[in-house]
Design a protein around this motif. Structure first.
Motif, PDB file in Angstrom:
ATOM      1  N   GLN A  26      16.121  43.594  68.520  1.00 35.91           N
ATOM      2  CA  GLN A  26      15.551  44.028  69.785  1.00 35.91           C
ATOM      3  C   GLN A  26      16.636  44.553  70.722  1.00 35.91           C
ATOM      4  O   GLN A  26      16.454  45.555  71.406  1.00 35.91           O
ATOM      5  CB  GLN A  26      14.799  42.871  70.440  1.00 35.91           C
ATOM      6  CG  GLN A  26      13.536  42.444  69.707  1.00 35.91           C
ATOM      7  CD  GLN A  26      12.951  41.155  70.248  1.00 35.91           C
ATOM      8  OE1 GLN A  26      13.640  40.371  70.911  1.00 35.91           O
ATOM      9  NE2 GLN A  26      11.677  40.906  69.951  1.00 35.91           N
ATOM     10  N   HIS A  31      14.131  47.098  66.115  1.00 36.98           N
ATOM     11  CA  HIS A  31      13.260  46.068  65.567  1.00 36.98           C
ATOM     12  C   HIS A  31      11.923  46.633  65.097  1.00 36.98           C
ATOM     13  O   HIS A  31      11.478  47.701  65.541  1.00 36.98           O
ATOM     14  CB  HIS A  31      13.011  44.976  66.608  1.00 36.98           C
ATOM     15  CG  HIS A  31      12.278  45.487  67.823  1.00 36.98           C
ATOM     16  ND1 HIS A  31      12.886  46.214  68.814  1.00 36.98           N
ATOM     17  CD2 HIS A  31      10.964  45.374  68.194  1.00 36.98           C
ATOM     18  CE1 HIS A  31      12.007  46.534  69.746  1.00 36.98           C
ATOM     19  NE2 HIS A  31      10.833  46.036  69.389  1.00 36.98           N
ATOM     20  N   ASP A  50      10.983  40.550  60.850  1.00 35.87           N
ATOM     21  CA  ASP A  50      12.377  40.232  61.170  1.00 35.87           C
ATOM     22  C   ASP A  50      13.360  40.780  60.147  1.00 35.87           C
ATOM     23  O   ASP A  50      14.519  41.060  60.491  1.00 35.87           O
ATOM     24  CB  ASP A  50      12.557  38.713  61.273  1.00 35.87           C
ATOM     25  CG  ASP A  50      11.853  38.114  62.483  1.00 35.87           C
ATOM     26  OD1 ASP A  50      11.525  38.883  63.413  1.00 35.87           O
ATOM     27  OD2 ASP A  50      11.627  36.886  62.486  1.00 35.87           O
ATOM     28  N   LEU A  83      14.265  46.563  59.549  1.00 41.08           N
ATOM     29  CA  LEU A  83      14.741  47.202  60.778  1.00 41.08           C
ATOM     30  C   LEU A  83      14.666  48.713  60.641  1.00 41.08           C
ATOM     31  O   LEU A  83      14.724  49.257  59.536  1.00 41.08           O
ATOM     32  CB  LEU A  83      16.195  46.798  61.072  1.00 41.08           C
ATOM     33  CG  LEU A  83      16.478  45.426  61.696  1.00 41.08           C
ATOM     34  CD1 LEU A  83      16.023  44.291  60.789  1.00 41.08           C
ATOM     35  CD2 LEU A  83      17.976  45.290  61.981  1.00 41.08           C
TER      36      LEU A  83
END
Length: 522
Positions: free
Chosen positions: A482, A487, A491, A494
């Motif tokens: 982030q 993001h 998680d 990317l």
């Protein structure tokens, strides 16, 4: 070639320039990295090709100039690339009644620029307004540019460092308001406005401000906004990046079409296919160099036609036996050395937008022309000195125009070339080189061609509308992904391409920032 392992620290999907930047940074940091590229070569839109049979000229087929790539990034990766300044910033032919001439903007600006403004407008007021405006924008660029290779700043932090009027002009209100308030001449207004419309279909009064964001990106590169020519063509940039990644130990696998990405708590699995069948590799992190809209499909989240990006550009590459003469009498070596503006008065740009929004190909067609071979004759091979390249970039040619009418591409090309002929003292056709089969050396690409060739949805050269290069006031910046603007909802996956918050154009910023996020996480 197959990956040498079934498991890596990082799997990079796509082999465009941003993906190569990520791979180079991460491999240099000691991580195991594999890049999977669908095509038989890397580079994405930043490639050089020889499109005309019988001629050795290597043209930058899609992306063609470099502004946003930070000099620090090039130094970090020891890139053996030279970017050359153009001696002319822009030249804009004009006609007012029985008067005609051309607005010349030198690089750097000097007395000839001032005299050119005076010839067009009758006094020095518009030139003074030009200097004031770009002085203000330049100070904004000096504030924003240093942040591009850092974690995202908050909007409030940058706003406090910028003059209130400049912030309002560029960030808060449609750009058309500032242009019409600060300039009075239609041609000068248009020259300012064009940077807001490259690959962006919008009115200058669009309340979404997508034109403002496009304008800002075109003027902040390295704090100066100068657009430079890569010596050897755009392919020289991505070839250097590929060498940097390989030399650092990254693996690059071409002919590997990714079909699925499956995120997990500790990494993600990537499925891809090549001529020998289906394969799978895993990574602790997966970086996506493809457009976010495509990434959602790879993540099995569905294909949403309503959110598909829509590009807006007509790219024409031309090879000439000689540069044509202009009606204004200016030396072609001056007029074509920078950006030659065609049918881009402010009123013409707005009429062209209205026409295209109504489903019609604009007439006249607004666009601009670049002659890279004046700055870099090496791209001509053994025709250096006896030929020249021209690149035309047309505005207000959205994807929908060509979806609705299969014949619109031919019409658009004809009108683009007619816009150029309108300022020439001789037909462009008389100067065209011919290929080995006797055909004129003209190659045209519309958004649909870009999508077909490069899998960019809707042919959108930025992978979607550009975002401000800072974090909104209430943005969450809890994780490294982030904080670096890369993001996704997963998680372990990317963004590293043009669809990252500070992606867009040939900058490498998406790749650099994704690499920094990974290094902070692993």
């Amino acid at each position: 070639m197959q990956p040498t392992s079934s498991s890596y620290d990082v799997v990079v999907v796509g082999g465009g320039h941003n993906a190569l930047v990520s791979a180079a940074y991460l491999a240099r940091a000691g991580l195991s990295v594999v890049v999977l590229e669908r095509l038989g070569h890397t580079g994405g839109a930043a490639v050089s090709v020889e499109p005309f049979a019988g001629h050795p000229a290597r043209l930058s087929r899609y992306s063609y100039l470099v502004s946003l790539m930070p000099e620090q990034l090039m130094a970090d990766l020891d890139l053996d690339v030279r970017l050359a300044s153009r001696t002319t910033a822009s030249y804009t032919p004009w006609t007012r009644g029985d008067r005609s001439g051309g607005l010349l903007v030198e690089r750097p600006e000097g007395e000839a620029t001032r005299a050119s403004f005076r010839e067009l407008t009758g006094d020095d007021a518009e030139h003074a307004a030009w200097q004031d405006f770009y002085g203000d924008v330049g100070r904004l660029a000096e504030v924003v540019a240093p942040t591009l290779m850092q974690p995202l700043p908050h909007e409030r932090d940058l706003r406090s460092l910028v003059d209130e009027r400049t912030w309002a002009d560029v960030v808060e209100h449609p750009l058309g308001r500032a242009i019409t308030a600060r300039f009075s001449d239609d041609t000068v207004r248009g020259v300012v406005a064009t940077d807001a419309l490259i690959g962006t279909f919008a009115s200058l009064d669009d309340p979404s401000l997508i034109q403002n964001r496009c304008f800002l990106y075109h003027l902040i590169g390295n704090g100066t906004g100068e657009w430079r020519v890569p010596i050897g063509g755009m392919g020289a940039v991505t070839d250097a990046l590929a060498r940097a990644a390989l030399d650092a130990g990254a693996e690059i696998v071409t002919g590997a079409g990714v079909s699925a990405i499956v995120p997990g708590p500790d990494g993600a699995e990537v499925a891809f296919h090549d001529s020998s069948g289906e394969h799978r590799v895993t990574g602790r992190r997966v970086l996506s160099g493809v457009a976010p809209w495509v990434l959602r499909i790879l993540l099995d989240e569905g294909e949403d036609p309503d959110t598909k990006p829509s590009g807006s550009q007509l790219k024409i590459n031309v090879l000439l036996d000689r540069l044509p003469r202009l009606r204004s009498g200016v030396d072609p070596g001056v007029a074509f050395a920078g950006t030659l503006h065609l049918a881009e008065d402010y009123s013409q740009l707005e009429r062209a937008y209205a026409a295209a929004a109504g489903g019609a190909v604009p007439d006249p067609m607004p666009g601009e022309v670049y002659c890279h071979s004046l700055t870099d004759p090496s791209i001509l091979g053994d025709r250096a000195g006896s030929a020249h390249t021209l690149t035309y970039f047309g505005l207000h040619t959205p994807t929908g125009l060509f979806d609705a009418d299969p014949g619109a591409k031919d019409v658009a090309v004809q009108r683009a070339l007619a816009s150029l002929d309108a300022v020439l003292a001789e037909p462009l056709a008389d100067c065209l080189a011919r290929d080995a089969d006797g055909n004129p050396c003209v190659e045209a690409k519309i958004p649909q061609d870009v999508e077909r060739d490069l899998a960019m949805p809707g042919g959108h050269i930025f992978h979607g509308d550009l975002e401000w290069p800072w974090a909104p006031h209430r943005a969450r910046l809890d994780t490294p992904a982030q904080q670096w603007g890369v993001h996704t909802e997963h998680d372990t996956v990317l963004l590293c391409g043009s669809g990252a918050r500070r992606g867009g154009a040939v900058s490498g910023l998406g790749g650099h920032n994704a690499a920094q996020a990974v290094l902070a996480e692993l």
